[in-house]
Design a protein around this motif. Structure first.
Motif, PDB file in Angstrom:
ATOM      1  N   GLY A 185     -26.785  83.539 120.049  1.00 52.54           N
ATOM      2  CA  GLY A 185     -26.587  84.900 119.559  1.00 52.54           C
ATOM      3  C   GLY A 185     -25.231  85.471 119.928  1.00 52.54           C
ATOM      4  O   GLY A 185     -24.574  86.121 119.112  1.00 52.54           O
ATOM      5  N   VAL A 186     -24.791  85.215 121.154  1.00 51.14           N
ATOM      6  CA  VAL A 186     -23.503  85.754 121.603  1.00 51.14           C
ATOM      7  C   VAL A 186     -22.355  85.158 120.791  1.00 51.14           C
ATOM      8  O   VAL A 186     -21.439  85.869 120.371  1.00 51.14           O
ATOM      9  N   VAL A 187     -22.400  83.839 120.567  1.00 57.25           N
ATOM     10  CA  VAL A 187     -21.326  83.192 119.802  1.00 57.25           C
ATOM     11  C   VAL A 187     -21.311  83.708 118.361  1.00 57.25           C
ATOM     12  O   VAL A 187     -20.240  83.989 117.804  1.00 57.25           O
ATOM     13  N   VAL A 188     -22.491  83.844 117.760  1.00 64.74           N
ATOM     14  CA  VAL A 188     -22.548  84.384 116.398  1.00 64.74           C
ATOM     15  C   VAL A 188     -22.004  85.810 116.377  1.00 64.74           C
ATOM     16  O   VAL A 188     -21.237  86.179 115.483  1.00 64.74           O
ATOM     17  N   TRP A 189     -22.400  86.611 117.344  1.00 61.66           N
ATOM     18  CA  TRP A 189     -21.962  88.008 117.378  1.00 61.66           C
ATOM     19  C   TRP A 189     -20.445  88.105 117.545  1.00 61.66           C
ATOM     20  O   TRP A 189     -19.800  88.961 116.939  1.00 61.66           O
ATOM     21  N   LEU A 190     -19.880  87.193 118.317  1.00 60.92           N
ATOM     22  CA  LEU A 190     -18.445  87.247 118.591  1.00 60.92           C
ATOM     23  C   LEU A 190     -17.600  86.684 117.453  1.00 60.92           C
ATOM     24  O   LEU A 190     -16.573  87.272 117.085  1.00 60.92           O
ATOM     25  N   ILE A 191     -17.986  85.547 116.893  1.00 65.31           N
ATOM     26  CA  ILE A 191     -17.106  84.873 115.924  1.00 65.31           C
ATOM     27  C   ILE A 191     -17.802  84.549 114.609  1.00 65.31           C
ATOM     28  O   ILE A 191     -17.281  83.775 113.806  1.00 65.31           O
ATOM     29  N   GLY A 192     -18.990  85.112 114.385  1.00 71.96           N
ATOM     30  CA  GLY A 192     -19.711  84.837 113.138  1.00 71.96           C
ATOM     31  C   GLY A 192     -18.997  85.437 111.941  1.00 71.96           C
ATOM     32  O   GLY A 192     -18.083  86.261 112.071  1.00 71.96           O
ATOM     33  N   GLY A 193     -19.409  85.005 110.755  1.00 71.55           N
ATOM     34  CA  GLY A 193     -18.826  85.531 109.524  1.00 71.55           C
ATOM     35  C   GLY A 193     -19.342  86.930 109.236  1.00 71.55           C
ATOM     36  O   GLY A 193     -19.861  87.620 110.111  1.00 71.55           O
ATOM     37  N   PHE A 194     -19.226  87.326 107.991  1.00 71.18           N
ATOM     38  CA  PHE A 194     -19.601  88.681 107.623  1.00 71.18           C
ATOM     39  C   PHE A 194     -21.062  88.789 107.160  1.00 71.18           C
ATOM     40  O   PHE A 194     -21.567  89.886 106.957  1.00 71.18           O
ATOM     41  N   ASN A 195     -21.716  87.661 106.981  1.00 70.13           N
ATOM     42  CA  ASN A 195     -23.100  87.676 106.534  1.00 70.13           C
ATOM     43  C   ASN A 195     -24.059  87.864 107.700  1.00 70.13           C
ATOM     44  O   ASN A 195     -23.735  87.561 108.859  1.00 70.13           O
ATOM     45  N   ILE A 196     -25.251  88.347 107.405  1.00 65.46           N
ATOM     46  CA  ILE A 196     -26.308  88.443 108.406  1.00 65.46           C
ATOM     47  C   ILE A 196     -26.812  87.032 108.715  1.00 65.46           C
ATOM     48  O   ILE A 196     -27.026  86.229 107.812  1.00 65.46           O
ATOM     49  N   THR A 197     -26.995  86.735 109.997  1.00 64.43           N
ATOM     50  CA  THR A 197     -27.439  85.409 110.418  1.00 64.43           C
ATOM     51  C   THR A 197     -28.882  85.446 110.883  1.00 64.43           C
ATOM     52  O   THR A 197     -29.274  86.314 111.663  1.00 64.43           O
ATOM     53  N   VAL A 198     -29.678  84.505 110.382  1.00 72.24           N
ATOM     54  CA  VAL A 198     -31.069  84.347 110.821  1.00 72.24           C
ATOM     55  C   VAL A 198     -31.354  82.854 110.965  1.00 72.24           C
ATOM     56  O   VAL A 198     -30.648  82.016 110.412  1.00 72.24           O
ATOM     57  N   GLY A 199     -32.404  82.538 111.722  1.00 78.48           N
ATOM     58  CA  GLY A 199     -32.822  81.145 111.812  1.00 78.48           C
ATOM     59  C   GLY A 199     -32.881  80.617 113.231  1.00 78.48           C
ATOM     60  O   GLY A 199     -32.145  81.071 114.106  1.00 78.48           O
ATOM     61  N   ALA A 200     -33.757  79.628 113.429  1.00 82.88           N
ATOM     62  CA  ALA A 200     -33.966  79.045 114.747  1.00 82.88           C
ATOM     63  C   ALA A 200     -33.146  77.791 114.978  1.00 82.88           C
ATOM     64  O   ALA A 200     -33.353  77.091 115.969  1.00 82.88           O
ATOM     65  N   SER A 201     -32.200  77.495 114.096  1.00 80.49           N
ATOM     66  CA  SER A 201     -31.445  76.252 114.243  1.00 80.49           C
ATOM     67  C   SER A 201     -30.599  76.238 115.515  1.00 80.49           C
ATOM     68  O   SER A 201     -30.339  75.177 116.083  1.00 80.49           O
ATOM     69  N   GLY A 202     -30.169  77.412 115.979  1.00 78.26           N
ATOM     70  CA  GLY A 202     -29.438  77.464 117.245  1.00 78.26           C
ATOM     71  C   GLY A 202     -30.305  76.983 118.394  1.00 78.26           C
ATOM     72  O   GLY A 202     -29.814  76.319 119.321  1.00 78.26           O
ATOM     73  N   LEU A 203     -31.601  77.285 118.341  1.00 81.14           N
ATOM     74  CA  LEU A 203     -32.525  76.813 119.366  1.00 81.14           C
ATOM     75  C   LEU A 203     -32.692  75.298 119.277  1.00 81.14           C
ATOM     76  O   LEU A 203     -32.775  74.616 120.299  1.00 81.14           O
ATOM     77  N   VAL A 204     -32.740  74.792 118.051  1.00 78.61           N
ATOM     78  CA  VAL A 204     -32.831  73.343 117.851  1.00 78.61           C
ATOM     79  C   VAL A 204     -31.648  72.640 118.493  1.00 78.61           C
ATOM     80  O   VAL A 204     -31.808  71.652 119.227  1.00 78.61           O
ATOM     81  N   PHE A 205     -30.449  73.163 118.254  1.00 76.40           N
ATOM     82  CA  PHE A 205     -29.251  72.547 118.822  1.00 76.40           C
ATOM     83  C   PHE A 205     -29.230  72.672 120.341  1.00 76.40           C
ATOM     84  O   PHE A 205     -28.750  71.772 121.036  1.00 76.40           O
ATOM     85  N   GLY A 206     -29.752  73.787 120.862  1.00 69.65           N
ATOM     86  CA  GLY A 206     -29.795  73.954 122.308  1.00 69.65           C
ATOM     87  C   GLY A 206     -30.730  72.964 122.975  1.00 69.65           C
ATOM     88  O   GLY A 206     -30.374  72.333 123.987  1.00 69.65           O
ATOM     89  N   LEU A 207     -31.922  72.805 122.430  1.00 71.10           N
ATOM     90  CA  LEU A 207     -32.879  71.852 122.987  1.00 71.10           C
ATOM     91  C   LEU A 207     -32.350  70.424 122.874  1.00 71.10           C
ATOM     92  O   LEU A 207     -32.490  69.614 123.804  1.00 71.10           O
ATOM     93  N   PHE A 208     -31.724  70.123 121.744  1.00 66.79           N
ATOM     94  CA  PHE A 208     -31.174  68.783 121.531  1.00 66.79           C
ATOM     95  C   PHE A 208     -30.039  68.496 122.507  1.00 66.79           C
ATOM     96  O   PHE A 208     -29.988  67.424 123.128  1.00 66.79           O
ATOM     97  N   ALA A 209     -29.128  69.453 122.666  1.00 71.36           N
ATOM     98  CA  ALA A 209     -28.011  69.268 123.589  1.00 71.36           C
ATOM     99  C   ALA A 209     -28.509  69.072 125.019  1.00 71.36           C
ATOM    100  O   ALA A 209     -27.984  68.236 125.770  1.00 71.36           O
ATOM    101  N   PHE A 210     -29.522  69.834 125.395  1.00 68.59           N
ATOM    102  CA  PHE A 210     -30.102  69.682 126.738  1.00 68.59           C
ATOM    103  C   PHE A 210     -30.606  68.254 126.944  1.00 68.59           C
ATOM    104  O   PHE A 210     -30.326  67.616 127.968  1.00 68.59           O
ATOM    105  N   LEU A 211     -31.353  67.753 125.966  1.00 73.81           N
ATOM    106  CA  LEU A 211     -31.898  66.399 126.078  1.00 73.81           C
ATOM    107  C   LEU A 211     -30.809  65.337 126.112  1.00 73.81           C
ATOM    108  O   LEU A 211     -30.966  64.294 126.756  1.00 73.81           O
ATOM    109  N   LEU A 212     -29.693  65.610 125.435  1.00 74.75           N
ATOM    110  CA  LEU A 212     -28.610  64.628 125.387  1.00 74.75           C
ATOM    111  C   LEU A 212     -27.855  64.509 126.705  1.00 74.75           C
ATOM    112  O   LEU A 212     -27.396  63.421 127.069  1.00 74.75           O
ATOM    113  N   VAL A 213     -27.714  65.609 127.438  1.00 74.54           N
ATOM    114  CA  VAL A 213     -26.817  65.589 128.606  1.00 74.54           C
ATOM    115  C   VAL A 213     -27.519  65.650 129.948  1.00 74.54           C
ATOM    116  O   VAL A 213     -26.913  65.313 130.972  1.00 74.54           O
ATOM    117  N   ARG A 214     -28.783  66.037 129.999  1.00 73.54           N
ATOM    118  CA  ARG A 214     -29.400  66.277 131.306  1.00 73.54           C
ATOM    119  C   ARG A 214     -29.461  65.018 132.165  1.00 73.54           C
ATOM    120  O   ARG A 214     -29.326  65.074 133.391  1.00 73.54           O
TER     121      ARG A 214
END
Length: 207
Positions: free
Chosen positions: A112-141
């Motif tokens: 949310g913070v990254v979208v709020w800071l550098i997102g485009g002009f459209n409204i953003t919705v969706g859980a894909s950021g959570l998908v990427f977060g869980l995936f990244a955690f599994l990749l590096v832990r």
């Protein structure tokens, strides 16, 4: 952990089977909530997106960071997030509820913070950021924990799903929020670092 009241036998929730059952229940309920919200949103002609979707650099909408992953553009959008949410969420939940909710929270917030800071002009919705977060955690832990089993899992996941990482690049698809993906991935890495248990010596097998 042993429970003296049960003659020294492990508590159900502390066994691998217990964690698996808890994982399926928690991630299943979370996905179910997303579908209930999307059905309501569809019946309301997706007016919830306009109210609770994330509007970048809009001070009035900064609290939308808390709501935008719960909304989707349509059922197809939610469906595309469902399987990876279940798979990655379940695998993270095998390490316990604390690990899951820490990873989910940091992925949610960072996305949310990254979208709020550098997102485009459209409204953003969706859980894909959570998908990427869980995936990244599994990749590096595993690398932070120096755990062979976790590293092996990360290799298998990378070979299976690694292509989705292109979603953090701004040039791949203009119709998705690469900012949400990037932020979620950053949150997942931060969670892995925060929850890591570094130990001196060679890599260990562990759980």
């Amino acid at each position: 952990m042993l429970d003296p009241a049960r003659n020294g036998t492990p508590r159900t929730g502390d066994t691998a089977a217990g964690r698996a059952r808890t994982g399926l229940l928690v991630v299943g309920l979370f996905v179910l909530v997303l579908y209930v919200i999307e059905i309501i949103n569809t019946l309301m002609l997706h007016s919830l997106n306009r109210t609770f979707g994330l509007r970048p650099r809009n001070l009035d909408g900064i609290l939308d960071i808390l709501t935008f992953p719960l909304l989707h553009a349509n059922l197809a959008h939610l469906f595309s997030n469902t399987l990876p949410l279940i798979v990655f969420g379940f695998l993270v939940l095998l390490s316990g509820l604390r690990v899951f909710f820490t990873t989910l929270s940091l992925s949610w917030l960072a996305s949310g913070v990254v979208v709020w800071l550098i997102g485009g002009f459209n409204i953003t919705v969706g859980a894909s950021g959570l998908v990427f977060g869980l995936f990244a955690f599994l990749l590096v832990r595993g690398f932070f924990n120096r755990n062979w089993w976790q590293i092996l899992l990360s290799v298998v996941l990378f070979l299976t799903y690694g292509g989705v990482l292109f979603g953090i690049l701004p040039t791949v698809a203009s119709f998705v929020s690469w900012q949400a993906h990037l932020g979620g991935a950053i949150g997942g890495v931060l969670a892995a670092l925060l929850l890591s248990v570094p130990r001196a010596g060679p890599l260990r097998a562990g759980h």
